[in-house]
Scaffold this active site. Structure first.
Site, PDB file in Angstrom:
ATOM      1  N   ARG A 142      10.835  41.953 121.687  1.00 33.64           N
ATOM      2  CA  ARG A 142      11.434  42.308 120.407  1.00 33.64           C
ATOM      3  C   ARG A 142      12.802  42.931 120.662  1.00 33.64           C
ATOM      4  O   ARG A 142      12.923  44.085 121.073  1.00 33.64           O
ATOM      5  CB  ARG A 142      10.531  43.310 119.677  1.00 33.64           C
ATOM      6  CG  ARG A 142      10.873  43.531 118.214  1.00 33.64           C
ATOM      7  CD  ARG A 142      10.097  44.715 117.667  1.00 33.64           C
ATOM      8  NE  ARG A 142      10.701  45.977 118.114  1.00 33.64           N
ATOM      9  CZ  ARG A 142      10.018  47.076 118.407  1.00 33.64           C
ATOM     10  NH1 ARG A 142       8.706  47.081 118.354  1.00 33.64           N
ATOM     11  NH2 ARG A 142      10.645  48.179 118.783  1.00 33.64           N
ATOM     12  N   HIS A 188      11.374  47.742 115.377  1.00 31.31           N
ATOM     13  CA  HIS A 188      10.162  47.216 114.752  1.00 31.31           C
ATOM     14  C   HIS A 188      10.433  46.789 113.315  1.00 31.31           C
ATOM     15  O   HIS A 188      10.038  45.707 112.883  1.00 31.31           O
ATOM     16  CB  HIS A 188       9.065  48.275 114.793  1.00 31.31           C
ATOM     17  CG  HIS A 188       7.800  47.886 114.104  1.00 31.31           C
ATOM     18  ND1 HIS A 188       6.953  46.928 114.597  1.00 31.31           N
ATOM     19  CD2 HIS A 188       7.249  48.312 112.945  1.00 31.31           C
ATOM     20  CE1 HIS A 188       5.924  46.776 113.791  1.00 31.31           C
ATOM     21  NE2 HIS A 188       6.080  47.604 112.767  1.00 31.31           N
ATOM     22  N   TYR A 239      12.787  55.227 122.073  1.00 34.42           N
ATOM     23  CA  TYR A 239      11.620  55.088 122.946  1.00 34.42           C
ATOM     24  C   TYR A 239      11.744  53.997 124.008  1.00 34.42           C
ATOM     25  O   TYR A 239      10.815  53.811 124.793  1.00 34.42           O
ATOM     26  CB  TYR A 239      10.348  54.848 122.114  1.00 34.42           C
ATOM     27  CG  TYR A 239      10.422  53.689 121.135  1.00 34.42           C
ATOM     28  CD1 TYR A 239      10.241  52.379 121.555  1.00 34.42           C
ATOM     29  CD2 TYR A 239      10.663  53.921 119.779  1.00 34.42           C
ATOM     30  CE1 TYR A 239      10.291  51.319 120.665  1.00 34.42           C
ATOM     31  CE2 TYR A 239      10.723  52.865 118.874  1.00 34.42           C
ATOM     32  CZ  TYR A 239      10.537  51.575 119.323  1.00 34.42           C
ATOM     33  OH  TYR A 239      10.596  50.521 118.439  1.00 34.42           O
TER      34      TYR A 239
END
Length: 395
Positions: free
Chosen positions: A289, A293, A302
């Site tokens: 990805r 998100h 993160y």
């Protein structure tokens, strides 16, 4: 320094170390005997004894068509992302980096096959004839999607994580009960999309159980993009996700999710297995990805930028471009024409979104049930009266 090796459970009492878990999950991202790959990141066509025959009919023209799909799907995704940043959409769920997994698998579907998406399958929607403008209402909050799921064989988006696996299992069981499997040419199959994070949801595992118990013609297509929002895959499983299928009694395979040709071939194989009564099948499309998100997430909090830069070298579109140019002599005119078409799509999406009508407050009560419901009608009247009371105060 020794490179950690993947854990091989020869002793049922043994447990893998953390390094062995990570090695098992990510050990084949550069290639290897377990990863199905037909087109390398450098655009080289590599043979695969098992799956070559499922891509043998793909011509240079077909590859150009696949390339066009990849570029247009990415452009639609980027426009959706930009529209949200401009305040035109409440949210957008990006698919950047996952185009090959979606276009390859979506193009493998036959017209009679049924598809159950989650909320990120904009590329699969494209392959099923759903125009990108039909997705905008979901993220603008004006509708739940305007396409016909019967005509397109593409179910509405499912926001609840993993719930679509139960819906897909039930539908595929119905295909089995109605004897719509057994013949490769006329049989039906179902495909269900979900992410690596959804594999931690009970609904997914219940779907596995029911599909296996009833030999349902169902392809479970997991797009492992490495991150369940902020949780990496190695925090969720001790073995590669495709190996989980073994515990339910059906086959699993891991494919290079950035290789559109391999995703097409592997999905064709899996669908054939299901149509002929050998389902279900689990496909783990190993991808990444590239964006957050959703537009409400900040992935820089993160994960490391170095990781993203590494995966840029495995871009699903660039490898097809290089292959077409080097192996098939496709020139700049074709690529420029596709870019021009992408620009037109972007302009059309922007114009459509900004011209969308603002629905009235009564809209949320319409089309809840096929037949009128006294309960819903009473709630509608109460809500509209409450809403109207504010207008009276302004007067």
């Amino acid at each position: 320094m020794d490179v950690p090796q993947a854990w091989i459970p020869t002793d049922p009492r043994s447990r893998p170390s953390h390094d062995q878990v990570v090695a098992g999950l990510k050990g084949v991202d550069e290639g290897g005997p377990e990863l199905v790959q037909l087109l390398t990141p450098e655009g080289e066509r590599v043979p695969d004894e098992r799956f070559d025959r499922y891509a043998a009919d793909i011509t240079a023209e077909d590859l150009q068509s696949l390339y066009r799909d990849l570029v247009l799907v990415r452009r639609a995704d980027r426009e959706g992302n930009s529209l949200q940043r401009q305040g035109e959409l409440g949210l957008w769920v990006p698919l950047l980096g996952q185009e090959a997994a979606q276009v390859g698998s979506g193009r493998a579907l036959a017209p009679e096959d049924m598809c159950f998406p989650s909320y990120r399958e904009h590329g699969v929607a494209w392959c099923r004839g759903v125009d990108p403008t039909e997705l905008l209402g979901i993220f603008r909050g004006t509708d739940h999607g305007t396409w016909d799921p019967v005509a397109t064989r593409f179910h509405p988006y499912t926001i609840v994580i993993g719930n679509q696996c139960l819906n897909a299992a039930g539908y595929a069981m119905g295909q089995r009960f109605e004897s719509k499997v057994g013949d490769r040419d006329t049989g039906e199959a179902t495909i269900c999309y979900f992410g690596d994070g959804a594999t931690s949801q009970g609904d997914v595992h219940e779907g596995f159980v029911w599909a296996a118990a009833y030999d349902a013609p169902l392809v479970f297509f997991c797009q492992n993009n490495q991150w369940a929002i902020s949780v990496p895959a190695e925090r969720q499983t001790r073995v590669p996700l495709y190996q989980r299928a073994r515990g339910y009694g059906f086959p699993g395979v891991r494919v290079d999710g950035n290789d559109v040709l391999a995703c097409l071939a592997v999905t064709r194989w899996a669908l054939d297995e299901c149509r002929t009564g050998n389902g279900p099948v689990l496909i783990e499309a190993f991808t990444y990805r590239m964006d957050s998100h959703t537009t409400s997430d900040d992935a820089t909090r993160y994960r490391l930028a170095d990781e993203v830069e590494l995966w840029k070298l495995k871009d699903p579109i660039e490898r097809v471009r290089v292959h077409l140019a080097r192996r098939h002599g496709v020139g700049a005119d074709f690529f420029d024409a596709v870019e021009a078409e992408a620009d037109e799509l972007g302009e059309r999406m922007r114009a459509f979104c900004r011209a969308m009508p603002q629905p009235g407050p009564e809209r949320m009560f319409s089309q809840v049930y096929a037949e009128a419901s006294p309960t819903v009608e009473r709630q509608r009247e109460e809500f509209l009266a409450y809403h109207a009371s504010f207008a009276d105060q302004e007067d």
